[in-house]
Scaffold this motif. Sequence first.
Motif, mmCIF file in Angstrom:
data_model
loop_
_atom_site.group_PDB
_atom_site.id
_atom_site.type_symbol
_atom_site.label_atom_id
_atom_site.label_comp_id
_atom_site.label_asym_id
_atom_site.label_seq_id
_atom_site.Cartn_x
_atom_site.Cartn_y
_atom_site.Cartn_z
ATOM 1 N N CYS A 191 0.828 -1.210 0.000
ATOM 2 C CA CYS A 191 0.000 0.000 0.000
ATOM 3 C C CYS A 191 0.864 1.263 0.000
ATOM 4 O O CYS A 191 0.605 2.203 -0.756
ATOM 5 C CB CYS A 191 -0.915 0.010 1.219
ATOM 6 N N LEU A 192 1.885 1.293 0.849
ATOM 7 C CA LEU A 192 2.755 2.471 0.920
ATOM 8 C C LEU A 192 3.538 2.659 -0.369
ATOM 9 O O LEU A 192 3.711 3.792 -0.848
ATOM 10 C CB LEU A 192 3.722 2.350 2.102
ATOM 11 N N MET A 193 3.996 1.568 -0.956
ATOM 12 C CA MET A 193 4.782 1.678 -2.179
ATOM 13 C C MET A 193 3.923 2.147 -3.350
ATOM 14 O O MET A 193 4.402 2.868 -4.228
ATOM 15 C CB MET A 193 5.448 0.335 -2.490
ATOM 16 N N ARG A 194 2.637 1.765 -3.356
ATOM 17 C CA ARG A 194 1.746 2.256 -4.407
ATOM 18 C C ARG A 194 1.548 3.767 -4.290
ATOM 19 O O ARG A 194 1.513 4.476 -5.299
ATOM 20 C CB ARG A 194 0.401 1.531 -4.340
ATOM 21 N N ALA A 195 1.426 4.247 -3.053
ATOM 22 C CA ALA A 195 1.295 5.692 -2.850
ATOM 23 C C ALA A 195 2.554 6.417 -3.311
ATOM 24 O O ALA A 195 2.488 7.452 -3.976
ATOM 25 C CB ALA A 195 1.017 5.992 -1.376
ATOM 26 N N ALA A 196 3.720 5.852 -2.990
ATOM 27 C CA ALA A 196 4.990 6.464 -3.412
ATOM 28 C C ALA A 196 5.110 6.470 -4.933
ATOM 29 O O ALA A 196 5.595 7.441 -5.519
ATOM 30 C CB ALA A 196 6.164 5.711 -2.786
ATOM 31 N N ALA A 197 4.671 5.398 -5.574
ATOM 32 C CA ALA A 197 4.750 5.331 -7.036
ATOM 33 C C ALA A 197 3.843 6.363 -7.690
ATOM 34 O O ALA A 197 4.183 6.934 -8.734
ATOM 35 C CB ALA A 197 4.378 3.928 -7.512
ATOM 36 N N LEU A 198 2.679 6.612 -7.073
ATOM 37 C CA LEU A 198 1.786 7.640 -7.616
ATOM 38 C C LEU A 198 2.398 9.029 -7.461
ATOM 39 O O LEU A 198 2.364 9.836 -8.393
ATOM 40 C CB LEU A 198 0.427 7.578 -6.902
ATOM 41 N N ILE A 199 2.974 9.304 -6.304
ATOM 42 C CA ILE A 199 3.617 10.602 -6.082
ATOM 43 C C ILE A 199 4.738 10.832 -7.092
ATOM 44 O O ILE A 199 4.989 11.961 -7.527
ATOM 45 C CB ILE A 199 4.183 10.683 -4.647
ATOM 46 N N GLN A 200 5.381 9.735 -7.488
ATOM 47 C CA GLN A 200 6.510 9.826 -8.424
ATOM 48 C C GLN A 200 6.152 10.546 -9.712
ATOM 49 O O GLN A 200 6.994 11.252 -10.295
ATOM 50 C CB GLN A 200 7.011 8.415 -8.731
ATOM 51 N N ILE A 201 4.918 10.394 -10.168
ATOM 52 C CA ILE A 201 4.588 10.971 -11.471
ATOM 53 C C ILE A 201 4.138 12.428 -11.386
ATOM 54 O O ILE A 201 3.797 13.033 -12.394
ATOM 55 C CB ILE A 201 3.528 10.124 -12.219
ATOM 56 N N SER A 312 -15.342 6.842 -1.108
ATOM 57 C CA SER A 312 -15.602 5.639 -1.916
ATOM 58 C C SER A 312 -15.044 5.812 -3.331
ATOM 59 O O SER A 312 -14.434 4.893 -3.887
ATOM 60 C CB SER A 312 -17.106 5.359 -1.993
ATOM 61 N N LEU A 313 -15.242 6.996 -3.906
ATOM 62 C CA LEU A 313 -14.706 7.265 -5.239
ATOM 63 C C LEU A 313 -13.180 7.277 -5.199
ATOM 64 O O LEU A 313 -12.523 6.722 -6.095
ATOM 65 C CB LEU A 313 -15.220 8.612 -5.759
ATOM 66 N N PHE A 314 -12.608 7.891 -4.177
ATOM 67 C CA PHE A 314 -11.151 7.956 -4.059
ATOM 68 C C PHE A 314 -10.558 6.556 -3.990
ATOM 69 O O PHE A 314 -9.589 6.237 -4.680
ATOM 70 C CB PHE A 314 -10.786 8.768 -2.822
ATOM 71 N N ARG A 315 -11.140 5.713 -3.153
ATOM 72 C CA ARG A 315 -10.643 4.345 -3.028
ATOM 73 C C ARG A 315 -10.758 3.605 -4.353
ATOM 74 O O ARG A 315 -9.860 2.856 -4.744
ATOM 75 C CB ARG A 315 -11.412 3.616 -1.926
ATOM 76 N N MET A 316 -11.851 3.829 -5.065
ATOM 77 C CA MET A 316 -12.049 3.164 -6.357
ATOM 78 C C MET A 316 -11.006 3.599 -7.368
ATOM 79 O O MET A 316 -10.464 2.779 -8.124
ATOM 80 C CB MET A 316 -13.449 3.464 -6.873
ATOM 81 N N LEU A 317 -10.690 4.888 -7.400
ATOM 82 C CA LEU A 317 -9.689 5.389 -8.336
ATOM 83 C C LEU A 317 -8.296 4.886 -7.975
ATOM 84 O O LEU A 317 -7.488 4.581 -8.860
ATOM 85 C CB LEU A 317 -9.713 6.916 -8.357
ATOM 86 N N LEU A 318 -7.998 4.783 -6.690
ATOM 87 C CA LEU A 318 -6.700 4.261 -6.267
ATOM 88 C C LEU A 318 -6.559 2.784 -6.624
ATOM 89 O O LEU A 318 -5.443 2.288 -6.835
ATOM 90 C CB LEU A 318 -6.510 4.452 -4.761
ATOM 91 N N LEU A 343 -7.079 6.611 -20.723
ATOM 92 C CA LEU A 343 -6.309 7.018 -19.553
ATOM 93 C C LEU A 343 -6.637 8.461 -19.153
ATOM 94 O O LEU A 343 -6.690 8.791 -17.961
ATOM 95 C CB LEU A 343 -4.812 6.875 -19.844
ATOM 96 N N ALA A 344 -6.876 9.314 -20.134
ATOM 97 C CA ALA A 344 -7.234 10.706 -19.847
ATOM 98 C C ALA A 344 -8.546 10.774 -19.075
ATOM 99 O O ALA A 344 -8.713 11.631 -18.191
ATOM 100 C CB ALA A 344 -7.337 11.500 -21.149
ATOM 101 N N HIS A 345 -9.494 9.903 -19.375
ATOM 102 C CA HIS A 345 -10.757 9.889 -18.641
ATOM 103 C C HIS A 345 -10.537 9.467 -17.181
ATOM 104 O O HIS A 345 -11.188 10.003 -16.277
ATOM 105 C CB HIS A 345 -11.760 8.952 -19.324
ATOM 106 N N TYR A 346 -9.632 8.515 -16.975
ATOM 107 C CA TYR A 346 -9.305 8.131 -15.587
ATOM 108 C C TYR A 346 -8.677 9.306 -14.834
ATOM 109 O O TYR A 346 -9.093 9.636 -13.709
ATOM 110 C CB TYR A 346 -8.351 6.929 -15.579
ATOM 111 N N PHE A 347 -7.687 9.953 -15.451
ATOM 112 C CA PHE A 347 -7.000 11.043 -14.766
ATOM 113 C C PHE A 347 -7.923 12.241 -14.537
ATOM 114 O O PHE A 347 -7.751 12.984 -13.559
ATOM 115 C CB PHE A 347 -5.750 11.461 -15.544
ATOM 116 N N TRP A 358 -0.621 13.986 -1.880
ATOM 117 C CA TRP A 358 0.095 12.966 -2.648
ATOM 118 C C TRP A 358 -0.581 12.646 -3.979
ATOM 119 O O TRP A 358 -0.131 11.775 -4.720
ATOM 120 C CB TRP A 358 0.323 11.707 -1.825
ATOM 121 N N VAL A 359 -1.649 13.389 -4.297
ATOM 122 C CA VAL A 359 -2.257 13.352 -5.631
ATOM 123 C C VAL A 359 -1.985 14.666 -6.360
ATOM 124 O O VAL A 359 -1.559 14.683 -7.515
ATOM 125 C CB VAL A 359 -3.779 13.099 -5.540
#
Length: 407
Positions: A191-201, A312-318, A343-347, A358-359
Motif C-alpha cells: 500500500c505504501l509503495m503504491r502511494a509512493a509510485a503515484l507521487i513519483q509521477i 468511496s470514489l477515491f478508493r475506487m480510483l486508487l 487514460l485521460a478519462h481516468y485522470f 500525494w495526488v
Amino acid sequence: MESESNIPPRRRVPKLGHKKSMFGCQRCRSRRVKCNEEKPICYNCKRHGLPCNYDRDTIAKKVSPKPAVAQVFVNEPEENDPPESRSRRMLEARLMHQYVTETGLSIAADERTLGYFSRLIPKLSFHSDALLYSMYCLAALNIARVYGDGELEDGAENVANRYFSMAVREHNKEIFQVNKDTTDIVCLTSCLMRAAALIQIQTRNREPYTPPWQWLALTHTSTATFVEAYKQIGPDPNSVAFQLIRGTSHLHDNGKLPQSGDIQRLQHLLDRSKELSIDEEWDSEIQDGYERTLTYICNASRLSDAEGSSSSLFRMLLMFPMLADERYIKLVKKESPRALVVLAHYFALLSRFSDVWWVANIGADEVRAIANSLPEEWQGLLVWPLEKIKQWNPDAQEQTGSKGLSI
C-alpha cells in the motif's frame, strides 16, 4: 650477525573486529563487528550500556522452520545502503517523526483505514525493513511537498529515492517468504509503495509526453504478486490484509478488473471508424481489455455524479492501477492513441482529489499532456476530460519537472 635467511618470517597480526558474526546479536551485525554471542547480553552491548537483541538462533538456522514475524524481515544492510552514522540516525528519526505526526494521518484513503496507516504501520515497521523504508520514503516525499526539497540536507527527493530503492529490494524478498504471520506486513508495505509510485509521477517531465506505463505496471505487478501469495496462504478473518481485500471485493474479480458491463456513457471511445482505426492493433482480447477498463471507469464516473469527491470514489480510483488489465497496460506503453484517451478519462476523475497532497495536480497535468500529444482526429474524444479538469481543478497549471522516484 644472523643472516636474513635465518630470520623467521614475521607473523601477520590478524585484524580484529571485522569477522562476520553469523549468529551474533542484531546490533553487532548491523555495525559489522564481532559479537561474542554471550547471552542474555553480549560484551559489546554490555560495554555500551545498550539493549541486546538476538534475532537469530544457531539451532533454528539449521532446521530452518517458518520464522516468526519479529525475526523474518530484519536483514543485514546491503553494501550500497547508507552507512550507520549519527547523521543517518538523525535523518531517520526526523523521517519517523514526520510519518507519525503528519504523513501517516494523511495517507489513508478514508476513516476506515486511518488507524492502519497512522498507528499500525509504525508498530509493524519494527519487524520489516521494507515497511520501515517505505515509511521513510513517504515521509521524505511529504517533507518535499510541504516544506520544500531543501528541508533535508541531502535533498528530500534524493532521500526518498534512496529509501524507495531499498524498500523495493526488501519487499521483493518479503513477498517470496510470506506466510500467515507476515501477510499484513507485505500487504501494508505494498500500500505504501503504491502511494509512493503515484507521487513519483507528479513532477516528471511531460515534454515530450510519455505515458506513465511504469507506474501502471509496477502497481499492477505488486498487487498481482500479493494476491497470488495470499491465495496460497488462505484467508485469515482477523488479518488486516483480509479486511482490506474484503472491503474492496465489490470492486474487483479476484484481483482483476470485473467482467465488462454497462459502458454506454463511454461507448463512443470504442469508435472504430476508418479515421481512428487505421493501423490500430485490434483483436477480441484487446477489445475485452478495453471494455473491462471502460466498465470500471464508467462505474467510477457514475459514483462521481452520485457522491462527488467521496472516499468511496477515491478508493475506487486508487484501485484502478492495481487491477489494470495487462493488455491495456501494454497498449499504454506502446502509446496507442485510444489507450491514452481512456487514460485521460481516468485522470480527469482523479483530478477531483487535487487537494490531497500525494495526488496534487497529477490528474489535470496528465490530461493536458495527453491532449497535447494526440493528433487532431483524436481530440474529439477528449472533450469530456478537458472540461472536467477545468471544472474540478481550475487552478492547476501544466507542469514539467525533474525526475521523481526511480521505478
